[in-house]
Design a protein around this motif. Structure first.
Motif, PDB file in Angstrom:
ATOM      1  N   THR A   1       0.827  -1.209   0.000  1.00  0.00           N
ATOM      2  CA  THR A   1       0.000   0.000   0.000  1.00  0.00           C
ATOM      3  C   THR A   1       0.860   1.257   0.000  1.00  0.00           C
ATOM      4  OG1 THR A   1      -1.683  -1.174   1.288  1.00  0.00           O
ATOM      5  CG2 THR A   1      -1.832   1.238   1.247  1.00  0.00           C
ATOM      6  N   PHE A   2       1.874   1.287   0.871  1.00  0.00           N
ATOM      7  CA  PHE A   2       2.536   2.571   1.122  1.00  0.00           C
ATOM      8  C   PHE A   2       3.865   2.777   0.392  1.00  0.00           C
ATOM      9  CE2 PHE A   2      -0.344   2.129   4.811  1.00  0.00           C
ATOM     10  CZ  PHE A   2      -1.066   3.295   4.642  1.00  0.00           C
TER      11      PHE A   2
ATOM     12  N   ALA B   1      -8.090   5.093   7.923  1.00  0.00           N
ATOM     13  CA  ALA B   1      -7.210   5.672   8.945  1.00  0.00           C
ATOM     14  C   ALA B   1      -6.496   4.566   9.720  1.00  0.00           C
ATOM     15  CB  ALA B   1      -8.023   6.543   9.904  1.00  0.00           C
ATOM     16  N   GLU B   2      -7.159   3.424   9.885  1.00  0.00           N
ATOM     17  CA  GLU B   2      -6.560   2.305  10.612  1.00  0.00           C
ATOM     18  C   GLU B   2      -5.298   1.813   9.916  1.00  0.00           C
ATOM     19  OE1 GLU B   2      -6.243  -2.173  11.401  1.00  0.00           O
ATOM     20  OE2 GLU B   2      -6.642  -1.127   9.516  1.00  0.00           O
ATOM     21  N   ARG B   3      -5.303   1.820   8.573  1.00  0.00           N
ATOM     22  CA  ARG B   3      -4.117   1.381   7.839  1.00  0.00           C
ATOM     23  C   ARG B   3      -2.970   2.375   8.013  1.00  0.00           C
ATOM     24  NH1 ARG B   3      -5.558  -3.365   8.235  1.00  0.00           N
ATOM     25  NH2 ARG B   3      -5.515  -4.790   6.477  1.00  0.00           N
ATOM     26  N   PHE B   4      -3.306   3.655   8.038  1.00  0.00           N
ATOM     27  CA  PHE B   4      -2.273   4.675   8.245  1.00  0.00           C
ATOM     28  C   PHE B   4      -1.670   4.516   9.643  1.00  0.00           C
ATOM     29  CE2 PHE B   4      -0.941   8.991   9.557  1.00  0.00           C
ATOM     30  CZ  PHE B   4       0.057   9.180   8.612  1.00  0.00           C
TER      31      PHE B   4
ATOM     32  N   GLU C   1       0.813  13.242   2.887  1.00  0.00           N
ATOM     33  CA  GLU C   1       0.524  14.083   1.720  1.00  0.00           C
ATOM     34  C   GLU C   1      -0.102  13.242   0.603  1.00  0.00           C
ATOM     35  OE1 GLU C   1       1.167  17.359   1.131  1.00  0.00           O
ATOM     36  OE2 GLU C   1       0.754  17.345  -1.034  1.00  0.00           O
ATOM     37  N   ALA C   2       0.453  12.044   0.399  1.00  0.00           N
ATOM     38  CA  ALA C   2      -0.032  11.195  -0.703  1.00  0.00           C
ATOM     39  C   ALA C   2      -1.440  10.668  -0.460  1.00  0.00           C
ATOM     40  CB  ALA C   2       0.928  10.020  -0.932  1.00  0.00           C
ATOM     41  N   VAL C   3      -1.816  10.462   0.807  1.00  0.00           N
ATOM     42  CA  VAL C   3      -3.138   9.864   1.072  1.00  0.00           C
ATOM     43  C   VAL C   3      -4.222  10.889   1.401  1.00  0.00           C
ATOM     44  CG1 VAL C   3      -2.180   7.629   1.831  1.00  0.00           C
ATOM     45  CG2 VAL C   3      -2.706   9.403   3.542  1.00  0.00           C
TER      46      VAL C   3
END
Lengths: 203, 203
Positions: free
Chosen positions: A189-190, B156-159, B196-198
């Motif tokens: 994903t990142f 948000a959980e993935r972040f 920034e990307a998400v």
């Protein structure tokens, strides 16, 4: 007829295999040289003619694992020269496949890292091994980036450190909760977002 | 006069402090309940009237550490509502400060995670604790993102999982090689790029 050299290399490989199993079951500190010898079917004499210590055996495991990973990445280079976009997919795919048993490898490498945080000599040896691996990966990234006509806005070494840190942290989460976080998902994903953010066309 | 409840809470705090020191020196498996009691100046009776086991004590340490971190982030919220750009700086600053001794905390939490990978009951308890922490952080991120008039292209959980994975992986590298990789450097370099990307403006 098997030569003495080949027999020795075979003994070494079997000791390494036995050690992976015993470490995964009992932990680095819980596994004795005797346990490893018993599992591999050798005497202590055979162990000590191949490795000076349990530490040296673990470092040989790190070396074998990273050598295999680097070989696999190098084998992909010709393909990457024509399809640079697949770099990250290829590398991420390798990370998944490299350690045939990610769980065992995670246990061993994390335990040895903790050992190194308490033992300066183990730390020196581990850091040297990790630095060699990082240097090789960094050179590969630089080579691929150049082939792709790109420039990175951060040192390639920092990007390599990011990939390693994220992979090691994510692996811990995936091993604890495989259903909540499939292996490789955070990386897939990142990392492409980061690569996009740090690369610009060279000219 | 000190109440019985306060005395109990004081005993608990001193056992926790003693345990942090003993675990850091001898490791989770190497440290016995007796060692912890001796360091804290209490009997085994005092230990077992506060914790059912060494596992339960470590989980209480996790809880105390994550509670402290969440409290600190919540205290920043009013400021973030007026200066949303400082979110990441604030969170990253907290990550540095939260564990007064990052090295000790890294040793304990990593060791307990390895223990959990071999012990399903410990894994259940640890996963529950980590899930509560992640949920709280996720709600905070959602709240801050909304206040800032932004929308995330990933859950948000993935972040939050990314931040935790990167922080844990980077901490291991910084503890092994503090001069080569100052603590927090990978997080400060790469997390702003990901954020920034998400993120996109909501309207």
């Amino acid at each position: 007829m098997e030569t003495s050299k080949r027999r020795r290399s075979n003994t070494r490989a079997r000791l390494l295999e036995g050690a992976v199993e015993v470490f995964a079951e009992r932990g680095f500190h819980g596994a004795s040289v005797e346990d490893i010898c018993e599992r591999a079917g050798f005497t202590r004499g055979a162990f000590y003619s191949n490795f000076a210590s349990k530490d040296e055996l673990v470092l040989a495991l790190f070396q074998a694992t990273t050598d295999r990973l680097l070989e696999q990445i190098e084998a992909l280079l010709p393909e990457l020269a024509t399809q640079p976009g697949t770099l990250l997919d290829a590398v991420l795919g390798l990370l998944d496949e490299t350690a045939p048993d990610e769980r065992q490898w995670h246990l061993i490498s994390t335990e040895f890292t903790l050992h190194a945080l308490r033992d300066p000599e183990a730390a020196r040896a581990l850091n040297q091994q990790r630095a060699m691996f990082r240097d090789s990966l960094t050179k590969l990234v630089e080579q691929i980036v150049e082939t792709s006509g790109l420039t990175l806005s951060v040192p390639a070494e920092r990007f390599v450190r990011l990939v390693i840190a994220l992979h090691e942290g994510a692996r811990s989460q995936s091993l604890l909760e495989p259903r909540e976080l499939p292996p490789g998902e955070l990386e897939r994903t990142f990392l492409p977002m980061v690569l996009e953010a740090v690369s610009r066309p060279s000219r």
